[in-house]
Design a protein around this motif. Structure first.
Motif, short mmCIF file in Angstrom:
data_model
loop_
_atom_site.label_atom_id
_atom_site.label_comp_id
_atom_site.label_asym_id
_atom_site.label_seq_id
_atom_site.Cartn_x
_atom_site.Cartn_y
_atom_site.Cartn_z
N SER A 80 0.76 -1.16 0.01
CA SER A 80 -0.02 0.31 -0.07
C SER A 80 0.86 1.30 -0.03
O SER A 80 0.18 2.30 -0.24
N ALA A 81 2.20 1.14 0.35
CA ALA A 81 2.97 2.63 0.31
C ALA A 81 3.86 2.28 -0.58
O ALA A 81 4.56 1.22 -1.06
N PRO A 82 4.57 3.55 -1.06
CA PRO A 82 5.72 3.17 -2.14
C PRO A 82 6.81 2.68 -1.57
O PRO A 82 7.12 3.03 -0.40
N PRO A 83 7.53 1.92 -2.29
CA PRO A 83 8.97 1.21 -1.65
C PRO A 83 9.69 2.15 -1.06
O PRO A 83 10.44 1.69 -0.07
N LEU A 84 10.15 3.15 -1.73
CA LEU A 84 11.14 3.98 -1.13
C LEU A 84 10.84 4.65 0.08
O LEU A 84 11.62 4.68 1.32
N ILE A 85 9.35 4.85 0.79
CA ILE A 85 8.81 5.24 1.97
C ILE A 85 9.35 4.11 3.11
O ILE A 85 9.99 4.55 3.87
N TRP A 86 8.56 2.88 2.77
CA TRP A 86 8.94 1.98 3.70
C TRP A 86 10.19 1.38 3.91
O TRP A 86 10.77 0.93 4.90
N ILE A 87 11.10 1.53 2.93
CA ILE A 87 12.38 1.05 2.98
C ILE A 87 13.05 2.24 3.78
O ILE A 87 14.06 1.58 4.86
N SER A 88 12.91 3.55 3.47
CA SER A 88 13.47 4.60 4.30
C SER A 88 13.07 4.41 5.76
O SER A 88 14.05 4.70 6.53
N VAL A 89 12.01 4.27 6.13
CA VAL A 89 11.65 4.29 7.37
C VAL A 89 12.21 3.06 8.05
O VAL A 89 12.70 3.12 9.31
N GLY A 90 11.92 1.98 7.57
CA GLY A 90 12.79 0.73 8.17
C GLY A 90 14.23 0.80 8.37
O GLY A 90 14.67 0.18 9.46
N SER A 91 14.77 1.35 7.39
CA SER A 91 16.26 1.66 7.36
C SER A 91 16.80 2.30 8.44
O SER A 91 17.75 2.59 9.09
N SER A 92 15.77 3.71 8.48
CA SER A 92 16.13 4.45 9.63
C SER A 92 16.03 4.11 10.88
O SER A 92 16.76 4.33 11.88
#
Length: 117
Positions: free
Chosen positions: A83-95
């Motif tokens: 449901s979310a763009p990959p860039l957003i959830w990857i950046s949130v998880g990585s941070s």
């Protein structure tokens, strides 16, 4: 009325007999001190409660709790991946992982994770 009273008496006798039989057969004859004591915390409940405990054990438990909560926060990232763009959830998880890894590095540098001092 007599039938209800008779049913009550019979059910009372059967339940009392079951309680007595289960008490007789489930009674432990040998009480082992190690089996009777709780094993979650490592403290003996029969002694005084004002004994000193290892602060290292407490700190390791807190670090474990932090990483346990981290897992519960990171697990929903797989569910929102559609449901979310990959860039957003990857950046949130990585941070988030970066912040937790920095905390682990700090604990390691402060020698909090060393069990023997």
């Amino acid at each position: 009325m007599k039938l209800i009273f008779l049913n009550f008496i019979i059910s009372f006798i059967i339940s009392s007999a079951l309680i007595v039989v289960s008490t007789l057969f489930s009674k432990k004859t040998i009480l082992d001190r190690e089996k009777a004591s709780p094993f979650e915390c490592g403290f003996d409940p029969k002694n005084t409660s004002r004994i000193p405990f290892s602060i290292r054990f407490f700190l390791i438990a807190i670090v474990f709790l932090i990483f346990d909560i981290e897992i519960s926060i990171l697990l929903p990232l797989g569910l929102i991946s559609n449901s979310a763009p990959p860039l957003i959830w990857i950046s949130v998880g990585s941070s988030f992982l970066l912040a937790v890894t920095a905390g682990l590095y700090y604990e390691w540098k402060e020698k909090t994770l060393d069990w023997i001092t």
